[in-house]
Each structure stands twice: as C-alpha cells, then as structure tokens.
Design a protein around this motif. Sequence first.
Motif, short mmCIF file in Angstrom:
data_model
loop_
_atom_site.label_atom_id
_atom_site.label_comp_id
_atom_site.label_asym_id
_atom_site.label_seq_id
_atom_site.Cartn_x
_atom_site.Cartn_y
_atom_site.Cartn_z
N TYR A 74 -20.27 -32.16 56.30
CA TYR A 74 -21.13 -33.32 56.06
C TYR A 74 -22.37 -32.92 55.27
CZ TYR A 74 -18.37 -35.78 59.63
OH TYR A 74 -17.36 -36.36 60.34
N GLY A 75 -22.93 -31.76 55.59
CA GLY A 75 -24.13 -31.30 54.89
C GLY A 75 -23.86 -31.05 53.42
N ILE A 76 -22.74 -30.38 53.10
CA ILE A 76 -22.41 -30.12 51.70
C ILE A 76 -22.09 -31.42 50.97
CG2 ILE A 76 -20.81 -28.95 50.13
CD1 ILE A 76 -20.56 -26.73 52.16
N ALA A 77 -21.39 -32.34 51.65
CA ALA A 77 -21.08 -33.64 51.04
C ALA A 77 -22.38 -34.38 50.70
CB ALA A 77 -20.23 -34.48 51.99
N GLY A 78 -23.37 -34.28 51.59
CA GLY A 78 -24.66 -34.91 51.32
C GLY A 78 -25.35 -34.29 50.12
N LEU A 184 -13.95 -25.45 48.85
CA LEU A 184 -13.72 -26.37 47.75
C LEU A 184 -14.94 -27.26 47.55
CD1 LEU A 184 -11.88 -27.53 45.58
CD2 LEU A 184 -10.92 -29.08 47.31
N MET A 185 -15.53 -27.74 48.63
CA MET A 185 -16.72 -28.58 48.51
C MET A 185 -17.89 -27.79 47.95
SD MET A 185 -16.50 -30.90 51.97
CE MET A 185 -17.83 -31.98 51.46
N LEU A 186 -18.02 -26.54 48.34
CA LEU A 186 -19.08 -25.69 47.80
C LEU A 186 -18.87 -25.45 46.30
CD1 LEU A 186 -21.58 -23.94 48.47
CD2 LEU A 186 -20.00 -22.03 48.90
N LEU A 190 -21.37 -26.64 43.13
CA LEU A 190 -21.95 -25.68 42.19
C LEU A 190 -21.34 -25.76 40.79
CD1 LEU A 190 -22.10 -22.56 44.54
CD2 LEU A 190 -23.94 -24.17 44.02
N SER A 191 -20.38 -26.65 40.57
CA SER A 191 -19.64 -26.69 39.31
C SER A 191 -20.44 -27.39 38.21
CB SER A 191 -18.30 -27.41 39.51
OG SER A 191 -17.64 -27.58 38.28
N ILE A 192 -20.83 -26.65 37.19
CA ILE A 192 -21.53 -27.23 36.04
C ILE A 192 -20.65 -28.23 35.28
CG2 ILE A 192 -22.57 -26.69 33.80
CD1 ILE A 192 -24.31 -25.97 36.18
N PRO A 193 -19.34 -27.97 35.08
CA PRO A 193 -18.51 -28.97 34.40
C PRO A 193 -18.49 -30.33 35.10
CG PRO A 193 -17.38 -26.87 34.39
CD PRO A 193 -18.60 -26.70 35.27
N VAL A 194 -18.52 -30.35 36.42
CA VAL A 194 -18.53 -31.63 37.14
C VAL A 194 -19.75 -32.45 36.73
CG1 VAL A 194 -18.86 -32.69 39.42
CG2 VAL A 194 -17.16 -30.87 39.12
N TYR A 195 -20.91 -31.81 36.65
CA TYR A 195 -22.14 -32.54 36.30
C TYR A 195 -22.17 -32.92 34.83
CZ TYR A 195 -23.62 -30.98 40.89
OH TYR A 195 -23.69 -30.75 42.24
N SER A 196 -21.76 -32.00 33.95
CA SER A 196 -21.80 -32.29 32.52
C SER A 196 -20.85 -33.40 32.13
CB SER A 196 -21.48 -31.03 31.72
OG SER A 196 -22.51 -30.07 31.84
#
Length: 691
Positions: A74-78, A184-186, A190-196
């Motif tokens: 839940y914390g990582i999802a948040g 996987l959630m972590l 941390l994935s730069i491609p997801v944000y870009s």
Amino acid sequence: MTRKLLIGFNWLAAGVLSIVLLLAALMPTDFFNKEDWAKPVILIVTALGFLLILNAIKKACQNISARTYRYWLYGIAGLILIAQVWVAVHFIDATRADVYFVRNQAIALAQGSHRWTYYFKVYPNNVNSALLESVFIKLLLGMGIKAPWMILNLLRFAWIDTGLLSGLVLLKHWQHWRPSGLLLMLTWLLSIPVYSYGVFPYNDALVMPLALNVAALGWLFVNKHGWQRWLAGVGTWLLLAMGYVMKSNLVVLIIAVLLTVGLMVVLDKTRWRLAVEWLVGSVVTLGLITMLMTTAAKHNGYVKDPELATPVTSWIAMSLNPDTQGQYHGADFYPIRNTKTQAAKKKMAAESIKSRVEQMGPLGLVDHFYQKLGVFYSHGDFDAINLIAQWLKAPSRYILHQRHYKFWALLLTQSWYLALLIGSIWQLFTQRKHLISTAMLSLVLLGLTAFHVLIWEVEPRYALPLLPIIMLLGCEGWSTMPALALNFKRRLAVSWVLMLGALVGMLNLMQMSKKVTVNQISIAMQGNGAYFTPNTLGVKTRDHFVVQLHGEQSNQLVLHTKSKNRVTIVVKHQGSVLKRVTGQAEKVQQINYPAVHAKQLNVTIINHGKTPALYGSGLLHFSNDTGAITKKPRMTMQWNVNRVFKPKNPTQKIKLTPNKSIAAMTGLFLVLVLVSIWYRPADELNQRKRV
C-alpha cells in the motif's frame, strides 16, 4: 515434446537477452549515443549493488507478516500515485515532430474540421492516433477545459498502470507474490520510462502495457468461468485489435497469442472448442475495430491517396542503411517520398534494398543486424531521457539543471536495467512451471525483436512494449534466485570490494564531470514547423511576438532564417531594450543580450528589404504559453532561448554535475549496499544461536 518447445522459446529469449546484457553493460555508447554516459565499470558495480539491495529486500519480505507486507505494498502504491500525479501536473509536453502533427490534427477534428494535412497522406499509420486523441479532446472541450493536457497525462498514466496491475495478477498466479509483487511495484516506482512516456502524447504509452494485459486476461479467460471468463475474453479481443490498429508492428502480439492458444490445445491446457470460440471472437473483433476506424476516418474527411503514401518497402530500405544503424534517416526517406507515383516509389525502394544487401554481403548483414539490436535494446531508458525537448510547462529547477538530472537518471536507470536483465535471463533459463504464460511473453519478445532488427526501421522506443515484460520476468527472477548467504569473512570481503568500487567510481565520475563542459542550457524553444513540411512566416515590414520564459535566466535568442534581407531585431524586457541588432537576416539570427531573469521577452523584427524576410515558423492550434486550445490555428515564429556560459576565467568550467552531488550519491548508495550486506533477519540470527 511440446513442453520442450515451450522451454526452447524461453531459452531462445534468454539467449537474446544475454547478448543484450553484454551490449547494455559494456558498450551502450556504441549505439544511438546522445547522452552523458558513465564508464561500464560504474554501471556494472552499481548493478551489482542493486542486486545486493534487492537480496536484502527479499530476505526482509520473507521475515515479515502478511499484514505488514500488505502495508508495504500500500505504501509503495501510494508513492507511485503521488509521483505520477506530480509529474502529470508539472510536466506538459509542447509536442514535436510526429506528435505535433497528431495533436494539431486531433484538435482540428475536435473543433469540427474535416481537413487533413499532407502529413497524413504520407503517414496514414498515424490517422487512428489522431482520431482517438480527438475523441478525448472533444469531450474535455465540451466540459469547458481549454487546456486538457494535464488530464490527458493523468489518463495516460492510469492506462500505463494497467500493465502493473496485470503484472501483479500474473505474479500472484505464479505463486511468488512475496517478494516479487513488491519488487515489481518498486521497479515501477523507480522507472524513468514510465514517467517520460506518461507525459509523451503519442501512441507509445497506449501499447506499452498490452503484452502483460493480454497475458493476464488470457489467464483469467482460461481459469475463470461464466461471465468472468467471457469478460476477460472480450478484453483480450479488444486489446489485440486496438494494439494492431494503433501500431501495426503489434501484429507480432497477435501472432504470439495465436501460437500460444494452439500450444495450449496441444498440451490439453484448454478445450479445443473453447479455443475455437476465442479465435472466432478475436477475428470478428479485429475486423469490426478495423472497419470502425476506417469508417471514422472517412466520416471525418480522411481519404487515402495511394500515390502519396510511402510504400512498406521504403522503411525496409531505410532499415538497411549501415551508416545509420537502421534508424530513421531523412536522406533515405525524402527522395522516395518526393517521387511522384507509387510505382516509382516502390521501384526506388526495391533498388535501394537490393543494392544495400549486395553491398553488405552475408557478414555485413550480420554485423548490421547486431548494430540494430544494440539500438533496439542497449539503452535501459528506451530513449526516455531525450524523448521530450520542448515543454509547455516544466519546473524551473529541472530546466536549469536538466543535463545534471538526465545524467543521474540514465546512470541509475541503466544499472537497474542490467539487474532486470540478469533476473529475466535467470527466470527464462530456469522456468519449469507456468510455461504457457512465460512462453507467450517470450514469443512477443522474440517477434518484436525479429520484426525491427531483421526487417523494419529501429528506434529504442519501438522496444517499449517489451519493457514491462522484462520488468515482470526480472522481478520474478530476483525472487527465485537463491538468496545470497555470506558468513562474516565473506561479508567483510564483499563490503571492502564494494567500498573500493564505489571510491573508484566516485573519483571517475568527478574526473568525467570535470572534462564534460556545459556551454549552454536550453531554456525554452518553439521548434514546431521545422519537421517534414517546413513552414515559414513572411515578415513584410514589421513583426512582433512574445517569448515566454517563466522567470529562468537567459542571455541568447536564436531565430531561424536563410533570408538575405537587411533587418533590425529588437529584444525588450519590461519595456527596456536588451539588445538591438541590424544586419543581414541570416547573419543576425543569433542575438546575445545581457543575462536577465525574464518571464517574457518582447521581440520585434523590422524588415528593411523590398521582399518579405522568411523566418521558420509552425502552425499551432494551441497557445505556446498556456497550452489553451485556440479557436483558430495561428502561425508562430520558431525560436530558441538559451543560457550561454562565458566564464571570465577560462579555467572555470560549468561541470556536468557538482562534486558534492557525486559524493552524496556515492555515499547514499554505499550506505544502502553495506546495510544490505550486513542485514540479517531474525530467523537467521535465531538459527545461528541454535547452532
């Protein structure tokens, strides 16, 4: 025999990724090199450090209660939600190249126009992207939202995150939910491609999660019953059809799924009648979606022109250019595009293909495919670092220090990618359960790789649909790898090796940062109109325009012209003249002025010639300042505003990244690694006491 075939697909995919691991670790600078790269030894040491940290996380997850583990999730999802919302709100792409044409056309369609630009006659493959985006823009305009880009960013992130949810469903099914779900959630966090790609308004984000989505829905279709089964089945049909009509290269996903269904029937994993029913539904849905998009295009005024469209063979010819590693190249594209008839285009492309194959020969072709494989796979950011060059909105701190942030983002992303590749290779070589779903993902990986490496033009972003697959397999591999158990002496030895590696890496980065000189920073730009069909704005006597800067310090304005006319250019800030230059237009297109923190500059061009002075420009359907959609498109001047560094002392240089940043990042990394090495969960300590 069929089971061995499934294992063979996985091993073949693992073999491909093993080659990719070597390319990504040892020679990423040999392919598509636009970035500031740390040396391979630093990438490798950092990747090994990440594996040690992941090993500690794995141990910790195995020694906490299910309730605590759930709270961690839940914390990582948040954190994922907070990070994505922040990025969606603060980063708005201004669109460039193909995205510029798609957005302009989508706005025009949403406003009721049925006129299509010449671009879509040549590139009919992007018609569906414009149609889809126009639906959302029209809906939001109807709600009174004139600048819908932030909301579209949020929707894009929500869609990309369906890949995360599908990955979690598969991991739950594979029975390594703990710790692979958290890992996987972590990785997603941390994935730069997801944000870009979440803020990149093109169809890449649309196809990014499709492979995992189809795999998860396929598992639900086989294992559920009644309405749940057929809801999942309809979901797979829609996703496969949507992926194909938006990006034709995803025909490989359809082929991979069809092969998987056939293998399931042979292995008696599903009834042949159920497989036939699914197959009929998928074919019917694909036909209906294709017909729907064709009808929508015609309804909105689009008519194909066979003589203008570039033939398929033109992209194959471009992909065989050894001088460009098979990437898009205007010198290859434009001669074919400018040929008048379709027959002549095909003939020119065929001749180019034949001459290049003969010129390279068998060994040359193998080397060329190796180069294309490197372009396709070797960069763990999948070109996310350089994806967007022009922003409607971005934090000032990022704009002023973007090369610094990009350097660290690339280093950490590439190292995490290496760790993911190691995990994926391990999983593919050792997988003996749940072979059907894994083999389907392997087939997608092999199919898309073969399509772009052996046949089509190649770019790093074309491999984006494979990133979630590598994430999933990598996290599962980390979970199934034997836990690293070290005695006191080995912990000490590993600690000293990592400390030495971190020290060497820190000194190397400091030396590299000193050698790389940052001469200028791009503060803002309006570059639309230069690509594909260059536009010009004719200044007859006088033209005035405003450059929006949002307060960043700048000292240079660059215009774009080849005009020989004599002109005077006046740059003002808050009513005061910063610079006035007079001369031949092409010789005074770069105007240096005193450094100033300006929210806007007022620029006036006075033409002293008898004919109009032509300046590069772009037709925009939205404000380049606020992003608000305008009622009518307007021609907007192309310009660049920079901050140019000219230190008084020649020995002083603007470094790539400050030494204190290098020291801080190295120290933080080393602390995390050492804590991971020396961390011992309670059960391990209790076991040692009993011994």
